[in-house]
Structure formats: structure tokens, C-alpha cells
Design a protein around this motif. Structure first.
Motif, PDB file in Angstrom:
ATOM      1  N   ALA A  89       0.886  -1.163   0.000  1.00 11.50           N
ATOM      2  CA  ALA A  89       0.000   0.000   0.000  1.00 11.50           C
ATOM      3  C   ALA A  89       0.925   1.215   0.000  1.00 11.50           C
ATOM      4  N   VAL A  90       0.512   2.260  -0.691  1.00 12.40           N
ATOM      5  CA  VAL A  90       1.371   3.449  -0.781  1.00 12.40           C
ATOM      6  C   VAL A  90       1.058   4.387   0.382  1.00 12.40           C
ATOM      7  N   THR A  91       2.066   4.660   1.187  1.00  6.49           N
ATOM      8  CA  THR A  91       1.889   5.517   2.361  1.00  6.49           C
ATOM      9  C   THR A  91       2.148   6.977   1.984  1.00  6.49           C
ATOM     10  N   GLN A  92       1.741   7.880   2.869  1.00 11.37           N
ATOM     11  CA  GLN A  92       1.963   9.306   2.588  1.00 11.37           C
ATOM     12  C   GLN A  92       3.467   9.569   2.468  1.00 11.37           C
ATOM     13  N   GLY A  93       3.852  10.386   1.477  1.00 10.64           N
ATOM     14  CA  GLY A  93       5.273  10.615   1.230  1.00 10.64           C
ATOM     15  C   GLY A  93       5.826   9.612   0.236  1.00 10.64           C
ATOM     16  N   GLY A  94       5.014   8.654  -0.205  1.00 12.91           N
ATOM     17  CA  GLY A  94       5.447   7.655  -1.183  1.00 12.91           C
ATOM     18  C   GLY A  94       5.113   8.101  -2.598  1.00 12.91           C
ATOM     19  N   SER A  95       5.182   7.152  -3.537  1.00 12.97           N
ATOM     20  CA  SER A  95       4.922   7.440  -4.943  1.00 12.97           C
ATOM     21  C   SER A  95       4.057   6.296  -5.468  1.00 12.97           C
ATOM     22  N   GLY A  96       2.924   6.633  -6.143  1.00 15.37           N
ATOM     23  CA  GLY A  96       1.822   5.699  -6.376  1.00 15.37           C
ATOM     24  C   GLY A  96       2.093   4.517  -7.279  1.00 15.37           C
TER      25      GLY A  96
ATOM     26  N   ALA B   9       7.059   2.129  -7.909  1.00 16.88           N
ATOM     27  CA  ALA B   9       6.344   2.781  -6.805  1.00 16.88           C
ATOM     28  C   ALA B   9       7.268   2.854  -5.593  1.00 16.88           C
ATOM     29  N   LEU B  10       6.938   3.771  -4.691  1.00 19.19           N
ATOM     30  CA  LEU B  10       7.765   3.964  -3.486  1.00 19.19           C
ATOM     31  C   LEU B  10       6.836   3.961  -2.282  1.00 19.19           C
ATOM     32  N   THR B  11       7.218   3.198  -1.246  1.00 16.85           N
ATOM     33  CA  THR B  11       6.415   3.227  -0.023  1.00 16.85           C
ATOM     34  C   THR B  11       7.268   2.842   1.179  1.00 16.85           C
TER      35      THR B  11
END
Ligand SMILES: NC(=O)c1ccc[n+]([C@@H]2O[C@H](COP(=O)([O-])OP(=O)(O)OC[C@H]3O[C@@H](n4cnc5c(N)ncnc54)[C@H](OP(=O)(O)O)[C@@H]3O)[C@@H](O)[C@H]2O)c1
Length: 348
Positions: A106-113, A119-121
Motif C-alpha cells: 500500500a502506498v503511504t503518505q510521502g510515497g509514490s503511487g 512505486a515507493l512506499t
């Protein structure tokens, strides 16, 4: 990071912050909300991972979000997409152990979708996958399955052994998971749907009763079924006047748990005595809050049960279409209009 390119294809958000609108998740065009193009591949910071995306799901929450109508603000220029499945290809300090693993994320705030090639999380939002869970099932492994675990757990507490609970929009992927899980735990799921043709498949899945809201006899069936099964809790993703009718038909102490806003017009409460004299309650459910507040050992057990259910076929993700990243702008709105399943986005 040798085989990781500098640039990637992504669907980035056009809006910033909250829009103040309340249109709901229906989409006829993506042009106002998303832009397709090449952007830099993000770099993982401490406790973050970079994921090469295999599959990404499209949930109503993604559509609320890109319109600026969700519980967290849009970020112009950042890829959309809350969840997916992929391979961890790089990690910051404290997350190296995940490199090389296939994960659901799941993508957390500050991540990339997830609607991007990479993606970044946060590492804490990644679930290493069993090999017997498919990439399609893994794309939708968190938002709906964890919500189903949470809400069926609430139903067990509220209704007791063998008790009943109600769901609106019961043809949704989430409700199908809840119906099967509720039945397996000895509960009686009552499914409210608007399409008559949905009734038999939901009964086969485990619904004790199906109420078709568009049928002429809906009012009578609502009364009879609620009188006989006495549902203790109502999980409502729609929030319209039919929801209010169902709440009014619940027995004393009934709880109306609103977790979606599929109808853009909120209902009118016609009898406040329901709250005063019948001790009924109206509340909200948001998975993000439940995950924050649930003890880690309970979360771990839920994650393991989710994977086991997908691996052995007790749960499955119904997929109506696969759309590639480059096709999304043109094809996603029509794909979403098909009933009874998820659209999965793939990199190519
Ligand atoms: N609060 C949370 O933490 C949380 C977590 C997960 C999901 N959700 C919410 O759960 C809901 C279901 O998600 P999903 O991914 O399972 O959805 P989904 O598979 O895309 O299904 C959407 C469903 O909504 C029904 N629907 C749409 N508009 C409706 C309306 N105005 N009246 C009645 N039914 C309507 C559709 O019925 P038809 O088959 O008749 O077209 C379809 O069954 C969404 O609202 C989502 O935002 C909330």
C-alpha cells in the motif's frame, strides 16, 4: 541500482490538496485529474522501498483521491494508485531485507503511487507474498481484504455467534469477501444490491438473504428479513436514502457503520428518536485508522489469514479487465463501467 532506469512512465495527479467537491467515484474522463508521461524514478529514503510494479488495482478510493475527495490531499506531479504488487528492487536504510522479494504493498503518505512502472512506499506497508498467491490477487491484497477482516470482526463482536449483519452495495469486491468470510465464521450476511441478477451468485457465496433495493417488494422484504434475522450492524458504502430506511428498520441498538460514499447526495435522517429511544448509533469506518489502532499481533494474524484464503481459493479477486499504463487515459473509464470486478493496471 544498476538495472533501474532514471525515468519511468507514470500517471501523475494534476490536482493539489482537496477539491471540496463530492461527486463520488464515477469517472467518465480522466483528463481533469491525471496526466500520462515520463518522470524521474523516485529514490528510497530510510525505511522506504522502491518497487518494480507488476500489477496495480483500481479501487473507488483511488477515484475519490484523484478528484481531491478522499481523506488525504492530492499531490500534483506524484503518481496515483494506492495499492499493488511488485518486486522490491532497492531500499533505504532499515529496509534492505525486502530487496528481491515479491510483495503486496500500500502506498503511504510521502510515497509514490502504484499507477507507474515503479512505486515507493514504507517498508512497513509491504507484505512479502507466498508464491501461491497470483499477481492479480496480490494487486488487491490490502485495502479490501484487510477491511473485510476488520468489519467481519466487528460483526462478530456486535452480533455474537450465529448473528446477522447487513451490507449495502453487496456486489462490490469487498462485500463478496465479507459474505464468504462471514458465512465461514457462522454469521448470517444480509446483502443489499440494486441488480436482481446479482442475487443468486451472492447466495451461492454465502449470503443468508439478498434484498434487491430496486424491487417492488423491497420495503416488505426489508421488514420481514430484519424482523427474522435481527441484524446488529449495517456496513454501508452507499449512504443514500435507502441506507437510512435500512437503519430505521434495524432492531434496538443497531449500528450504522458508514465506510463509503458511493452516492454523492447524503441521506436525510427522518427520525432522531431512533438514536434517543432505540439506542441506535451512526459511526464511520476507515481502514487507515483501523490499521493504526490495531495491535501488531492481531494485524499479523489478519495478514496471514488473508493470504491463506487467496492461496487456497476461499477468496479470489474478480477481474473484469487488464489495462496497461499507456492505455489507462483512454480505456480505464469504459473498463470501470463493467460490473462485478476489478480493473487491474499492468506496466505493459
Ligand atoms: N472506509 C474504508 O476504509 C474502505 C476500505 C475499502 C473499501 N471502501 C469502500 O468500499 C466500497 C466498495 O469498494 P470495492 O473496491 O469493493 O468496490 P467495487 O468492487 O468497485 O464495487 C463497487 C460497488 O458499488 C456499487 N455501487 C456503486 N454506486 C452505487 C450506488 N449509488 N448505490 C448502490 N450501489 C452502488 C456497485 O454496484 P453494481 O454492481 O450494482 O454496479 C458495485 O457493487 C467503496 O465505497 C470503497 O470506497 C472503504
Amino acid at each position: 541500482m544498476t538495472d533501474i532506469p532514471q525515468k519511468m512512465f507514470a500517471l501523475v495527479q494534476k490536482l493539489d490538496g482537496y477539491s471540496g467537491t463530492s461527486e463520488g467515484p464515477r469517472i467518465t474522463t480522466l483528463e481533469p485529474y491525471l496526466e500520462a508521461g515520463e518522470i524521474a524514478v523516485p529514490q528510497p529514503g530510510a525505511r522506504q522501498v522502491l518497487i518494480r510494479v507488476r500489477t496495480a488495482s483500481v479501487n473507488p478510493s483511488d477515484l475519490h483521491f484523484i478528484k481531491g475527495e478522499y481523506g488525504q490531499p492530492c499531490q500534483r506531479g506524484v503518481p496515483a494508485g494506492f495499492e499493488g504488487c511488485g518486486d522490491v528492487v532497492a531500499a533505504g536504510d532499515g529496509a534492505q531485507g525486502l530487496v528481491g522479494q515479491r510483495i503486496a504493498f500500500a502506498v503511504t503518505q510521502g510515497g509514490s503511487g502504484a499507477w507507474a512502472e515503479y512505486a515507493l512506499t514504507d517498508a512497513s506497508a509491504c507484505i512479502p507474498l507466498r508464491p501461491d498467491v497470483s499477481d492479480d490477487d496480490a494487486a488487491a491484497q490490502i485495502v479490501n481484504p484487510m477491511s473485510a477482516m476488520a468489519m467481519v470482526g466487528m460483526a462478530q463482536e456486535a452480533a455474537g455467534d450465529g448473528g446477522a449483519f447487513v451490507m449495502s452495495a453487496a456486489t462490490s469486491q469487498l462485500c463478496k469477501l465479507m459474505i464468504a468470510l462471514g458465512r465461514d465464521r457462522g454469521l448470517k450476511p444480509i446483502a443489499m444490491v440494486r441488480r436482481t441478477d446479482a442475487a443468486d451468485p451472492l447466495r451461492a457465496l454465502g449470503a443468508a438473504e439478498v434484498l434487491v433495493t430496486t424491487a417492488d417488494d423491497f420495503g416488505d422484504r426489508l421488514k420481514t428479513v430484519f424482523r427474522d434475522l435481527k441484524p446488529a450492524i449495517f456496513f454501508d458504502a452507499v449512504g443514500d436514502q435507502i441506507s437510512e430506511r435500512a437503519f430505521a428498520a434495524m432492531p434496538n441498538g443497531g449500528r450504522w457503520v458508514i465506510y463509503g460514499k458511493l452516492d454523492p447526495t447524503p441521506p436525510e435522517l427522518r427520525d432522531l428518536g431512533q438514536l434517543i429511544f432505540m439506542n441506535k448509533r451512526i459511526e464511520g469506518f476507515w481502514l487507515t485508522r483501523w490499521m493504526r489502532e490495531t495491535p501488531p499481533e492481531k494485524l499479523g494474524a489478519a495478514v496471514a489469514e488473508v493470504q491463506a484464503r487467496f492461496a487456497d481459493g476461499r477468496w479470489k479477486t474478480d477481474v473484469t479487465a487488464h489495462v496497461t499504463l499507456r492505455e489507462v487515459m483512454e480505456k480505464l473509464p469504459a473498463a470501470l463501467a463493467r460490473p462485478d470486478g476489478k480493473v487491474i493496471i499492468t506496466p505493459s
